[in-house]
Design an enzyme around this catalytic site. Sequence first.
Site, short mmCIF file in Angstrom:
data_model
loop_
_atom_site.label_atom_id
_atom_site.label_comp_id
_atom_site.label_asym_id
_atom_site.label_seq_id
_atom_site.Cartn_x
_atom_site.Cartn_y
_atom_site.Cartn_z
N ARG A 67 -30.37 -48.44 -94.54
CA ARG A 67 -29.37 -48.18 -93.49
C ARG A 67 -29.67 -46.82 -92.83
O ARG A 67 -30.41 -46.02 -93.39
CB ARG A 67 -27.99 -48.16 -94.11
CG ARG A 67 -27.60 -49.53 -94.57
CD ARG A 67 -26.14 -49.62 -94.92
NE ARG A 67 -25.82 -51.01 -95.20
CZ ARG A 67 -24.61 -51.52 -95.17
NH1 ARG A 67 -23.58 -50.76 -94.89
NH2 ARG A 67 -24.41 -52.80 -95.45
N ARG A 83 -17.34 -53.73 -90.48
CA ARG A 83 -16.59 -54.54 -89.50
C ARG A 83 -15.14 -54.07 -89.37
O ARG A 83 -14.57 -54.06 -88.29
CB ARG A 83 -16.63 -56.02 -89.90
CG ARG A 83 -17.85 -56.76 -89.34
CD ARG A 83 -18.10 -58.06 -90.05
NE ARG A 83 -18.65 -57.82 -91.39
CZ ARG A 83 -18.78 -58.76 -92.30
NH1 ARG A 83 -18.39 -59.99 -92.04
NH2 ARG A 83 -19.31 -58.48 -93.46
N TRP A 84 -14.59 -53.67 -90.50
CA TRP A 84 -13.20 -53.16 -90.48
C TRP A 84 -13.10 -51.97 -89.53
O TRP A 84 -12.17 -51.88 -88.74
CB TRP A 84 -12.81 -52.73 -91.91
CG TRP A 84 -11.40 -52.29 -92.06
CD1 TRP A 84 -10.32 -53.05 -92.41
CD2 TRP A 84 -10.89 -50.95 -91.85
NE1 TRP A 84 -9.18 -52.28 -92.45
CE2 TRP A 84 -9.51 -50.98 -92.10
CE3 TRP A 84 -11.47 -49.74 -91.48
CZ2 TRP A 84 -8.69 -49.86 -92.01
CZ3 TRP A 84 -10.66 -48.62 -91.36
CH2 TRP A 84 -9.29 -48.68 -91.62
N ASP A 102 -17.56 -56.33 -99.33
CA ASP A 102 -18.22 -56.42 -98.03
C ASP A 102 -17.19 -56.32 -96.90
O ASP A 102 -16.05 -56.77 -97.06
CB ASP A 102 -18.99 -57.75 -97.95
CG ASP A 102 -19.99 -57.77 -96.81
OD1 ASP A 102 -20.24 -56.71 -96.21
OD2 ASP A 102 -20.52 -58.86 -96.51
N GLU A 137 -31.25 -52.25 -101.35
CA GLU A 137 -31.54 -52.48 -99.92
C GLU A 137 -30.74 -51.53 -99.02
O GLU A 137 -31.11 -51.30 -97.87
CB GLU A 137 -31.23 -53.94 -99.54
CG GLU A 137 -32.19 -54.98 -100.11
CD GLU A 137 -32.00 -55.26 -101.62
OE1 GLU A 137 -30.90 -55.00 -102.14
OE2 GLU A 137 -32.98 -55.71 -102.26
N ASN A 138 -29.62 -51.00 -99.53
CA ASN A 138 -28.78 -50.13 -98.70
C ASN A 138 -29.47 -48.83 -98.27
O ASN A 138 -29.05 -48.18 -97.31
CB ASN A 138 -27.46 -49.79 -99.41
CG ASN A 138 -26.46 -50.92 -99.44
OD1 ASN A 138 -25.60 -50.99 -100.30
ND2 ASN A 138 -26.55 -51.84 -98.49
N TRP A 139 -30.57 -48.45 -98.95
CA TRP A 139 -31.31 -47.24 -98.54
C TRP A 139 -31.86 -47.40 -97.14
O TRP A 139 -32.15 -46.41 -96.45
CB TRP A 139 -32.49 -46.95 -99.48
CG TRP A 139 -32.12 -46.53 -100.87
CD1 TRP A 139 -32.33 -47.26 -102.01
CD2 TRP A 139 -31.50 -45.31 -101.30
NE1 TRP A 139 -31.86 -46.57 -103.11
CE2 TRP A 139 -31.35 -45.36 -102.70
CE3 TRP A 139 -31.04 -44.16 -100.63
CZ2 TRP A 139 -30.78 -44.32 -103.44
CZ3 TRP A 139 -30.47 -43.13 -101.36
CH2 TRP A 139 -30.35 -43.22 -102.76
N SER A 183 -26.67 -61.92 -102.24
CA SER A 183 -27.31 -60.63 -101.91
C SER A 183 -27.90 -59.87 -103.09
O SER A 183 -27.61 -58.68 -103.28
CB SER A 183 -26.31 -59.72 -101.16
OG SER A 183 -25.90 -60.33 -99.98
C1 FPP Z 1 -20.32 -53.29 -97.49
O1 FPP Z 1 -19.73 -53.03 -96.28
C2 FPP Z 1 -20.11 -52.27 -98.47
C3 FPP Z 1 -21.06 -51.40 -98.96
C4 FPP Z 1 -22.34 -51.09 -98.31
C5 FPP Z 1 -20.86 -50.73 -100.21
C6 FPP Z 1 -19.44 -50.54 -100.65
C7 FPP Z 1 -19.13 -49.13 -100.64
C8 FPP Z 1 -17.90 -48.62 -100.78
C9 FPP Z 1 -16.70 -49.43 -101.01
C10 FPP Z 1 -17.72 -47.15 -100.72
C11 FPP Z 1 -18.40 -46.37 -101.81
C12 FPP Z 1 -18.15 -46.90 -103.16
C13 FPP Z 1 -17.63 -46.24 -104.22
C14 FPP Z 1 -17.58 -46.88 -105.55
C15 FPP Z 1 -17.08 -44.89 -104.10
P1 FPP Z 1 -20.67 -53.14 -95.00
O2 FPP Z 1 -20.94 -51.75 -94.53
O3 FPP Z 1 -21.89 -53.94 -95.33
O4 FPP Z 1 -19.74 -53.91 -94.04
P2 FPP Z 1 -20.20 -54.81 -92.79
O5 FPP Z 1 -20.93 -56.00 -93.37
O6 FPP Z 1 -18.90 -55.18 -92.14
O7 FPP Z 1 -21.08 -53.95 -91.93
#
Ligand code: FPP
Length: 247
Positions: A68, A21-22, A17, A64-66, A193
């Site tokens: 986004r 933010r990074w 996660d 759930e990421n769909w 999550s």
């Molecule tokens: C959370 O960061 C991370 C993800 C949604 C998935 C992780 C995906 C990767 C590391 C890249 C693709 C993976 C592979 C295996 C090639 P966030 O976007 O939720 O961060 P935030 O909470 O700071 O917004």
Amino acid sequence: MSVPATNVPHHVAIIMDGNGRWATKRGLPRIEGHRRGVETVRTTTFAARDLGVKMLTLYAFSIENWKRPQEEVGALMGLLEYYLKKELETFVRDRVRLRTIGRTEELPEGVQKVLRTTIEETKHFTDYTLVLALNYGARTEMVDAARSYAAAVAAGKEKLNDSSWSTFSRYLYTADMPEPDLVIRTSGETRISNFLLLQAAYAEFVFQPVLWPDFTKADLAAAIADYNRRERRFGLTSEQLKPAAAK
Ligand code: FPP
């Protein structure tokens, strides 16, 4: 049951996660955080093996990421395909077995194709396994398992009266995998999550403030050191875990 001083968890699972933010902190688009996150996936795969871990599960894309923005989902799928194509040679050379958990049949065809090839070409490696949780959600896994189990009962392959965790768990995506010993979540959030809810029943949890793109081998080693300070009791008392001579 005695606890060795350095007890490396066999199976480590990570909720990666903090990519967004990074990037935001640096005034960059979110996808730049994911791009850097992929680099961390690469380094962590080998860092875990160097530290003695045998199985590493990474939560790469949740059901759930769909939800986004479409642009971010498309970019994540593109990155996944690019990463898998690039890593195939490395996995074969370094004897990394790849497998997945989740509804991978709903992923774009390009991703499915490279997944099939990589899984096939690495399936005979036994020392170290990388598991990508892709289009994964624990509740969906539960529903899928219940459906398969019910079908097996209807077909006479399972008897309802013999139901137990050991029989039912064979219908989960993780059927032939050991349960995670240690679950790490980066970015300072302290949620699970919808990740491995059943399998993590006795796992130790470590939450670290580091954002995923900045996660290093030292952070992983620190999480393992933390795990080593815990006493895993699996429902027993502390007294029961002591070797007989020490009681
Ligand atoms: C959370 O960061 C991370 C993800 C949604 C998935 C992780 C995906 C990767 C590391 C890249 C693709 C993976 C592979 C295996 C090639 P966030 O976007 O939720 O961060 P935030 O909470 O700071 O917004």
